[in-house]
Scaffold this motif. Sequence first.
Motif, PDB file in Angstrom:
ATOM      1  N   GLN A   4       0.790  -1.348  -0.418  1.00  0.00           N
ATOM      2  CA  GLN A   4      -0.023   0.099  -0.077  1.00  0.00           C
ATOM      3  C   GLN A   4       0.406   0.951   0.067  1.00  0.00           C
ATOM      4  O   GLN A   4       1.326   1.941   0.937  1.00  0.00           O
ATOM      5  CB  GLN A   4      -1.089   0.702   1.282  1.00  0.00           C
ATOM      6  CG  GLN A   4      -1.693   1.328   1.231  1.00  0.00           C
ATOM      7  CD  GLN A   4      -2.873   0.791   0.705  1.00  0.00           C
ATOM      8  OE1 GLN A   4      -3.183  -0.104   0.283  1.00  0.00           O
ATOM      9  NE2 GLN A   4      -3.699   1.886  -0.104  1.00  0.00           N
TER      10      GLN A   4
ATOM     11  N   ASP B 198       1.731   4.595  -0.344  1.00  0.00           N
ATOM     12  CA  ASP B 198       1.229   6.268   0.644  1.00  0.00           C
ATOM     13  C   ASP B 198       0.150   7.004  -0.188  1.00  0.00           C
ATOM     14  O   ASP B 198       0.181   7.322  -0.793  1.00  0.00           O
ATOM     15  CB  ASP B 198       1.971   7.611   0.596  1.00  0.00           C
ATOM     16  CG  ASP B 198       1.446   8.849   2.492  1.00  0.00           C
ATOM     17  OD1 ASP B 198       0.496   8.835   1.983  1.00  0.00           O
ATOM     18  OD2 ASP B 198       2.791   9.170   2.542  1.00  0.00           O
ATOM     19  N   SER B 199      -1.200   6.957   0.670  1.00  0.00           N
ATOM     20  CA  SER B 199      -2.075   7.738   0.169  1.00  0.00           C
ATOM     21  C   SER B 199      -2.282   8.866  -0.054  1.00  0.00           C
ATOM     22  O   SER B 199      -3.385   9.617  -0.967  1.00  0.00           O
ATOM     23  CB  SER B 199      -3.715   6.815   0.893  1.00  0.00           C
ATOM     24  OG  SER B 199      -3.251   7.112   1.433  1.00  0.00           O
ATOM     25  N   THR B 200      -1.617   9.595   0.817  1.00  0.00           N
ATOM     26  CA  THR B 200      -1.265  11.393  -0.043  1.00  0.00           C
ATOM     27  C   THR B 200      -0.417  11.596  -1.126  1.00  0.00           C
ATOM     28  O   THR B 200      -1.140  12.989  -1.399  1.00  0.00           O
ATOM     29  CB  THR B 200      -1.052  11.999   1.688  1.00  0.00           C
ATOM     30  OG1 THR B 200       0.241  11.455   1.510  1.00  0.00           O
ATOM     31  CG2 THR B 200      -1.425  11.324   2.659  1.00  0.00           C
TER      32      THR B 200
ATOM     33  N   THR C  74      -1.863  10.371  -7.431  1.00  0.00           N
ATOM     34  CA  THR C  74      -1.432   9.157  -8.169  1.00  0.00           C
ATOM     35  C   THR C  74       0.143   9.109  -9.699  1.00  0.00           C
ATOM     36  O   THR C  74       0.878   8.284  -9.500  1.00  0.00           O
ATOM     37  CB  THR C  74      -2.604   8.483  -8.999  1.00  0.00           C
ATOM     38  OG1 THR C  74      -3.468   8.382  -8.173  1.00  0.00           O
ATOM     39  CG2 THR C  74      -2.342   7.163  -9.995  1.00  0.00           C
TER      40      THR C  74
ATOM     41  N   SER D 166      -1.982  17.151   4.243  1.00  0.00           N
ATOM     42  CA  SER D 166      -3.349  16.122   3.817  1.00  0.00           C
ATOM     43  C   SER D 166      -3.407  15.403   5.399  1.00  0.00           C
ATOM     44  O   SER D 166      -5.041  15.155   5.510  1.00  0.00           O
ATOM     45  CB  SER D 166      -2.729  15.019   3.468  1.00  0.00           C
ATOM     46  OG  SER D 166      -1.809  15.828   1.716  1.00  0.00           O
TER      47      SER D 166
END
Length: 163
Positions: free
Chosen positions: A44, A46-48, A51, A106
């Motif tokens: 996973q 870093d979602s911050t 893309t 974020s």
Amino acid sequence: DISTLISMFKDVGLTEKDMVTLSGAHTIGKARCATFSSRLMGVQPDSTIQTEYLTSLQQLCTQGFVINNNTLVALDLETPVTFDNQYYVNLRSGEGLLKSDQLLYSKGSEATRELVEFYIQNQPAFFENFKTSMIKMGNIQPLTGTSGEIRRNCKFINSYSSA
């Protein structure tokens, strides 16, 4: 996390505002992939991170399937050699290179996000506040003697021989 960052700055007499303002120095300079590669890889990422930016960083920092930790990446891809407020624009877009930078927006406090937004809109205020915070940081006394040391190389603790 953001509370740890705020606490670290507070411990040396700097405010949350100083922290966000001084972080703006990351509008120039570069960082080795080793300093942020944990944000790019794994099950996973870093979602911050935005893309497309994540994909470009993964391409810059890998050779085959291996991270090249010595690759240098501009902290600000838009204006890498200009001292300006683009760093804050990057944070709002999810393009903060270092985790500690992206946290300001974020996953930051309301105050850090508001200050990022303020600096996006008001570059002259960023410049003025940066001068003030830099002077304040420059007045921090380093720990010396038995309380600390000034490192010969900032990446390594000085080693002393017992001879």
